[in-house]
Design a protein around this motif. Structure first.
Motif, PDB file in Angstrom:
ATOM      1  N   MET A  29      -3.732   0.736 -18.959  1.00 32.49           N
ATOM      2  CA  MET A  29      -3.215   2.083 -18.306  1.00 32.49           C
ATOM      3  C   MET A  29      -4.104   2.184 -17.260  1.00 32.49           C
ATOM      4  O   MET A  29      -3.312   3.157 -16.281  1.00 32.49           O
ATOM      5  CB  MET A  29      -3.506   3.070 -19.813  1.00 32.49           C
ATOM      6  N   GLU A  30      -5.287   1.929 -17.165  1.00 31.64           N
ATOM      7  CA  GLU A  30      -6.265   2.215 -15.972  1.00 31.64           C
ATOM      8  C   GLU A  30      -5.400   1.657 -14.717  1.00 31.64           C
ATOM      9  O   GLU A  30      -5.661   2.057 -13.631  1.00 31.64           O
ATOM     10  CB  GLU A  30      -7.543   1.982 -16.248  1.00 31.64           C
ATOM     11  N   SER A  31      -5.089   0.404 -14.969  1.00 32.06           N
ATOM     12  CA  SER A  31      -4.504  -0.388 -13.735  1.00 32.06           C
ATOM     13  C   SER A  31      -3.149   0.062 -13.414  1.00 32.06           C
ATOM     14  O   SER A  31      -3.040   0.017 -12.030  1.00 32.06           O
ATOM     15  CB  SER A  31      -4.488  -1.871 -14.270  1.00 32.06           C
ATOM     16  N   PHE A  36      -0.400   3.169  -9.089  1.00 30.22           N
ATOM     17  CA  PHE A  36       0.403   4.462  -8.718  1.00 30.22           C
ATOM     18  C   PHE A  36      -0.303   5.116  -7.592  1.00 30.22           C
ATOM     19  O   PHE A  36       0.446   5.490  -6.550  1.00 30.22           O
ATOM     20  CB  PHE A  36       0.714   5.345 -10.081  1.00 30.22           C
ATOM     21  N   GLN A  37      -1.694   5.145  -7.559  1.00 30.89           N
ATOM     22  CA  GLN A  37      -2.315   5.902  -6.671  1.00 30.89           C
ATOM     23  C   GLN A  37      -2.141   5.077  -5.259  1.00 30.89           C
ATOM     24  O   GLN A  37      -2.007   5.577  -4.224  1.00 30.89           O
ATOM     25  CB  GLN A  37      -3.706   6.155  -7.012  1.00 30.89           C
ATOM     26  N   ALA A  38      -2.481   3.578  -5.456  1.00 29.83           N
ATOM     27  CA  ALA A  38      -2.197   2.664  -4.118  1.00 29.83           C
ATOM     28  C   ALA A  38      -0.947   3.083  -3.612  1.00 29.83           C
ATOM     29  O   ALA A  38      -0.873   3.170  -2.410  1.00 29.83           O
ATOM     30  CB  ALA A  38      -2.471   1.514  -4.438  1.00 29.83           C
ATOM     31  N   ILE A  39       0.081   2.938  -4.267  1.00 28.43           N
ATOM     32  CA  ILE A  39       1.558   3.300  -3.675  1.00 28.43           C
ATOM     33  C   ILE A  39       1.626   4.390  -3.181  1.00 28.43           C
ATOM     34  O   ILE A  39       2.296   4.597  -2.254  1.00 28.43           O
ATOM     35  CB  ILE A  39       2.655   2.950  -4.992  1.00 28.43           C
ATOM     36  N   ALA A  40       1.201   5.646  -3.541  1.00 23.91           N
ATOM     37  CA  ALA A  40       1.451   7.019  -3.309  1.00 23.91           C
ATOM     38  C   ALA A  40       0.582   7.144  -2.045  1.00 23.91           C
ATOM     39  O   ALA A  40       1.224   7.815  -1.145  1.00 23.91           O
ATOM     40  CB  ALA A  40       0.871   7.895  -4.162  1.00 23.91           C
ATOM     41  N   ILE A  41      -0.629   6.502  -1.878  1.00 24.04           N
ATOM     42  CA  ILE A  41      -1.401   6.529  -0.545  1.00 24.04           C
ATOM     43  C   ILE A  41      -0.581   5.808   0.701  1.00 24.04           C
ATOM     44  O   ILE A  41      -0.188   6.229   1.685  1.00 24.04           O
ATOM     45  CB  ILE A  41      -2.697   5.910  -0.663  1.00 24.04           C
TER      46      ILE A  41
END
Length: 75
Positions: free
Chosen positions: A1-3, A8-13
């Motif tokens: 879940m953490e990965s 998702f954060q990396a893709i959003a950035i």
């Protein structure tokens, strides 16, 4: 879940960076030159633009306290 959260954060950035670079297009600088051939005070920018167009500039406008005709073109 953490990965998956980090992914998702990396893709959003990355998407934000991509959008930010595409939103602000590069603009050409515009240079102004005062016209000596324009007689009198400049009150109508369309007249100034016509004189400037006849001299090979892309536009013109009335400017300043002296109401000078300033011709414009891309630098």
């Amino acid at each position: 879940m953490e990965s998956s959260h980090k992914l998702f954060q990396a893709i959003a950035i990355l998407l934000l960076l991509l959008v930010a670079t595409e939103v602000v297009p590069a603009q050409a600088r515009e240079c102004e030159t005062e016209r000596e051939r324009f007689n009198g005070l400049c009150f109508v920018s369309a007249n100034c633009a016509g004189v400037c167009g006849a001299e090979g500039f892309t536009g013109g406008k009335c400017s300043g306290l002296k109401r000078s005709c300033m011709c414009t073109k891309e630098c």
